[in-house]
Design a protein around this motif. Structure first.
Motif, PDB file in Angstrom:
ATOM      1  N   LEU A  63       0.781  -1.247   0.000  1.00  0.00           N
ATOM      2  CA  LEU A  63       0.000   0.000   0.000  1.00  0.00           C
ATOM      3  C   LEU A  63       0.811   1.296   0.000  1.00  0.00           C
ATOM      4  O   LEU A  63       0.556   2.177  -0.827  1.00  0.00           O
ATOM      5  CB  LEU A  63      -0.976   0.009   1.179  1.00  0.00           C
ATOM      6  CG  LEU A  63      -2.350  -0.633   0.956  1.00  0.00           C
ATOM      7  CD1 LEU A  63      -3.297  -0.207   2.061  1.00  0.00           C
ATOM      8  CD2 LEU A  63      -2.944  -0.255  -0.397  1.00  0.00           C
ATOM      9  N   GLN A  69       0.756   3.993  -3.098  1.00  0.00           N
ATOM     10  CA  GLN A  69       0.352   5.380  -2.886  1.00  0.00           C
ATOM     11  C   GLN A  69       1.415   6.344  -3.429  1.00  0.00           C
ATOM     12  O   GLN A  69       1.098   7.320  -4.105  1.00  0.00           O
ATOM     13  CB  GLN A  69       0.142   5.604  -1.384  1.00  0.00           C
ATOM     14  CG  GLN A  69      -0.311   7.009  -1.046  1.00  0.00           C
ATOM     15  CD  GLN A  69      -0.947   7.086   0.326  1.00  0.00           C
ATOM     16  OE1 GLN A  69      -1.158   6.071   0.988  1.00  0.00           O
ATOM     17  NE2 GLN A  69      -1.264   8.290   0.752  1.00  0.00           N
ATOM     18  N   VAL A  85      -5.165   6.190   0.160  1.00  0.00           N
ATOM     19  CA  VAL A  85      -5.469   4.836  -0.271  1.00  0.00           C
ATOM     20  C   VAL A  85      -5.893   4.047   0.962  1.00  0.00           C
ATOM     21  O   VAL A  85      -5.206   4.056   1.973  1.00  0.00           O
ATOM     22  CB  VAL A  85      -4.221   4.166  -0.891  1.00  0.00           C
ATOM     23  CG1 VAL A  85      -4.534   2.749  -1.319  1.00  0.00           C
ATOM     24  CG2 VAL A  85      -3.722   4.966  -2.070  1.00  0.00           C
ATOM     25  N   LEU A 117      -9.492   4.469  -3.481  1.00  0.00           N
ATOM     26  CA  LEU A 117      -8.501   5.474  -3.840  1.00  0.00           C
ATOM     27  C   LEU A 117      -9.193   6.829  -3.906  1.00  0.00           C
ATOM     28  O   LEU A 117     -10.184   6.995  -4.602  1.00  0.00           O
ATOM     29  CB  LEU A 117      -7.909   5.103  -5.202  1.00  0.00           C
ATOM     30  CG  LEU A 117      -6.893   6.039  -5.803  1.00  0.00           C
ATOM     31  CD1 LEU A 117      -5.658   6.112  -4.937  1.00  0.00           C
ATOM     32  CD2 LEU A 117      -6.528   5.565  -7.206  1.00  0.00           C
TER      33      LEU A 117
END
Lengths: 269, 88
Positions: B39, B43, B63, B76
């Motif tokens: 993640l 991002q 995110v 998102l």
């Protein structure tokens, strides 16, 4: 089928080694051939709690490295001839344990033993990881105290994602809660998390509650697992835990404050 | 000491506070641990791509990852710069 039990907690000092010694002795006393392994390489203590520290010749790492056979390293317990101890190495660092090596030793033990108890070191490093990796059952030892409960929850996450059973998509490790150093009086006063509080947070099957007890220090002082002190509350609590683990249905003792009205006024402190 | 304790026993102890703190903490840690490890990297890279075309700040992107029993959701969120503010 033999079963591998890991005794784990994340946090140190909550009673993993005391519990490992007690349950291994309890299982052996019930007639099951049992081995108990110390995974705390560099800081071994199981030998001391089991009272066999002067009989250690070879250790777990010697067996992994092929410097000794399993039979040479296993120490037969002085109180029970169905119980064997495999001590950790005191001199080497934790990298001496390898996943392949540990797996090999456990496979060999499985041919001969009904239960294999793995005494995990504290933390979530290599020793702790290998102690739980091959497990079928996990005894999560927790104190009714915030840092211990948090670390136990973290450990549960690791059991569910990093064990061999998790990696191979097998049936997950069976997890049991052992709440140790419990003080019903303090729970009643609202000073200590109760069994229900801890279960609300961890949602684990409760195998037993071990009360805070003088007998635990007495047992470690003399190098005899506390379960052999049949008159003590902690010893009885561990005996109940073994019975429940083996399928007996026993009511929980030691959760309620047994102190009467009289003792509350003039009670012992 | 025990006599005193007996009369004080109606007082609310610290255990309830411990439980409350733990419940919040454990819920938070469980959700952050179940997030995929890619993640933060995702991002960062998304932000780089968007910044090629639009002038957005570091915190314009969020995110989040959610998981329930039968589905996983990756959400998102991009906040575009305020156009009306630019004109004036």
């Amino acid at each position: 089928m033999p079963r591998i039990i890991v005794v784990t907690s994340g946090k140190g000092g909550v009673g993993k080694t005391t519990t490992s010694a007690a349950i291994a002795m309890g299982l052996a006393k019930k007639g099951h051939k049992t081995a108990v392994i110390d995974f705390d390489v560099g800081l071994r203590n199981l030998d001391l709690i089991m009272g066999c520290e002067r009989r250690v010749v070879y250790d777990f790492v010697n067996v992994i490295n092929g410097e000794a056979t399993l039979n040479q390293a296993l120490i037969r317990d002085k109180n029970c001839n169905l119980l064997y101890i495999l001590p950790a190495s005191q001199t080497r660092d934790k990298d001496a344990l390898s996943q392949e090596g540990v797996g090999r030793v456990l496979d060999e033990l499985k041919k001969d033993f009904k239960y294999i108890v793995c005494d995990s070191p504290a933390g979530i490093e290599k020793g702790a990881h290998l102690a739980m990796y091959f497990a079928d059952d996990a005894f999560v030892v927790t104190n009714p105290e915030v840092s211990s409960v948090r670390d136990s929850d973290r450990m549960l996450g690791i059991l569910a994602s990093k064990s061999r059973r998790a990696e191979q998509n097998d049936e997950p490790i069976k997890e049991y809660l052992l709440l140790t150093r419990y003080s019903p009086e303090r729970v009643k006063l609202g000073e200590m998390l109760s069994v229900d509080d801890v279960q609300d947070i961890l949602s684990l099957h409760l195998l037993g509650v071990i009360p805070e007890s003088k007998s635990v220090l007495n047992a470690s002082n003399s190098g005899t697992p506390v379960i052999l002190d049949e008159k003590s509350d902690a010893g009885q609590a561990y005996a109940d835990i073994i019975a429940r683990y083996l399928g007996e249905n026993r009511p929980h003792r030691f959760i309620e404050d047994k102190k009467g009205f009289f003792r509350k006024f003039f009670g012992s402190r | 000491m025990s006599l005193l304790d007996y009369f004080r026993s109606s007082k609310v102890g610290s255990a309830s506070l411990a439980k409350e703190r733990l419940q919040i903490l454990v819920a938070h840690e469980r959700s952050s641990l179940s997030q995929p490890s890619y993640l933060p990297q995702l991002q960062k890279e998304l932000l780089e791509v968007i910044q090629k075309y639009i002038n957005v700040g570091q915190d314009a992107i969020s995110v989040s990852f959610e998981q329930d029993e039968n589905q996983e959701t990756l959400e998102l969120n991009i906040v575009l710069p305020d156009l009306t503010a630019k004109k004036t």
